[in-house]
Structure formats: C-alpha cells, structure tokens
Design a protein around this motif. Structure first.
Motif, PDB file in Angstrom:
ATOM      1  N   GLY A 136       9.044   1.659  -3.515  1.00 28.19           N
ATOM      2  CA  GLY A 136       8.084   1.205  -4.522  1.00 28.19           C
ATOM      3  C   GLY A 136       6.798   0.640  -3.939  1.00 28.19           C
ATOM      4  O   GLY A 136       5.948   0.161  -4.678  1.00 28.19           O
ATOM      5  N   SER A 137       6.650   0.708  -2.621  1.00 31.39           N
ATOM      6  CA  SER A 137       5.449   0.168  -1.982  1.00 31.39           C
ATOM      7  C   SER A 137       4.266   1.111  -2.180  1.00 31.39           C
ATOM      8  O   SER A 137       4.432   2.305  -2.412  1.00 31.39           O
ATOM      9  N   ASN A 138       3.078   0.573  -2.106  1.00 34.19           N
ATOM     10  CA  ASN A 138       1.848   1.356  -2.166  1.00 34.19           C
ATOM     11  C   ASN A 138       1.069   1.122  -0.886  1.00 34.19           C
ATOM     12  O   ASN A 138       0.942  -0.010  -0.426  1.00 34.19           O
ATOM     13  N   PHE A 148       1.611  11.926  -1.975  1.00 31.99           N
ATOM     14  CA  PHE A 148       0.512  11.764  -1.036  1.00 31.99           C
ATOM     15  C   PHE A 148      -0.732  12.361  -1.678  1.00 31.99           C
ATOM     16  O   PHE A 148      -0.707  13.482  -2.152  1.00 31.99           O
ATOM     17  N   ARG A 149      -1.805  11.617  -1.697  1.00 30.82           N
ATOM     18  CA  ARG A 149      -3.060  12.106  -2.260  1.00 30.82           C
ATOM     19  C   ARG A 149      -4.195  11.684  -1.336  1.00 30.82           C
ATOM     20  O   ARG A 149      -4.258  10.535  -0.904  1.00 30.82           O
ATOM     21  N   ASP A 150      -5.062  12.621  -1.028  1.00 27.90           N
ATOM     22  CA  ASP A 150      -6.193  12.362  -0.141  1.00 27.90           C
ATOM     23  C   ASP A 150      -5.714  11.822   1.208  1.00 27.90           C
ATOM     24  O   ASP A 150      -6.162  10.781   1.681  1.00 27.90           O
ATOM     25  N   VAL A 151      -4.740  12.547   1.794  1.00 27.86           N
ATOM     26  CA  VAL A 151      -4.124  12.149   3.063  1.00 27.86           C
ATOM     27  C   VAL A 151      -4.440  13.202   4.119  1.00 27.86           C
ATOM     28  O   VAL A 151      -4.378  14.393   3.849  1.00 27.86           O
ATOM     29  N   SER A 152      -4.775  12.767   5.313  1.00 27.55           N
ATOM     30  CA  SER A 152      -5.020  13.685   6.425  1.00 27.55           C
ATOM     31  C   SER A 152      -3.706  13.958   7.155  1.00 27.55           C
ATOM     32  O   SER A 152      -3.049  13.030   7.623  1.00 27.55           O
TER      33      SER A 152
END
Length: 80
Positions: free
Chosen positions: A19-21, A42-46
């Motif tokens: 549940g962590s961000n 995952f969003r906008d992750v390299s």
C-alpha cells in the motif's frame, strides 16, 4: 509523509511495504530479490537497462499488451 530522506546504500529485508506510494524516488543500481509486486502500477517510470531474470509475468501488461504474449511471439520468431 517522509520526504527528502537520504537512504542510499541501505538494505531492506523482510519488510511489508504494501500500500506504499513512491514518487520521485531514485532506485538506480538497486537490486530486488524475492520481491512480491503483485498488482503494482508503474507510471512514468524509466526502465532503461533493467534486467529481469526468472520472473513471473502472468497478467503483466506494458502499454496494454500482455508481456506473456510478447514473450511467446518473440520465442516463436526466434525459432525461425
């Protein structure tokens, strides 16, 4: 909320972070072993130069495409 913490070189073992961000987090050269990321997003992750070995990809999608389908097509095309 924890912010601006320098935790470089730390080891995290047997921890529950469900549940962590994570936002604006640097994980360069980090290593993950026996980690459960079920239902993570995952969003906008390299993922530049990321290596995945012996991983379970059931249901995993990249831009809406099932990874298992991509791997199957790749395996079939490499046999030719």
């Amino acid at each position: 909320m924890e912010e601006n913490k320098l935790l470089q070189g730390r080891n995290f073992h047997n921890m529950d972070l469900a549940g962590s961000n994570f936002g604006q987090v640097q994980l360069r050269t980090s290593s993950f072993h026996s980690v459960d990321m079920e239902a993570c997003r995952f969003r906008d992750v390299s993922f530049i130069n990321v290596t995945m070995e012996a991983c379970e990809f059931t249901g995993m999608r990249i831009d809406g495409v099932l990874v298992s389908d991509l791997l199957r097509v790749y395996a079939e095309s490499s046999k030719k």
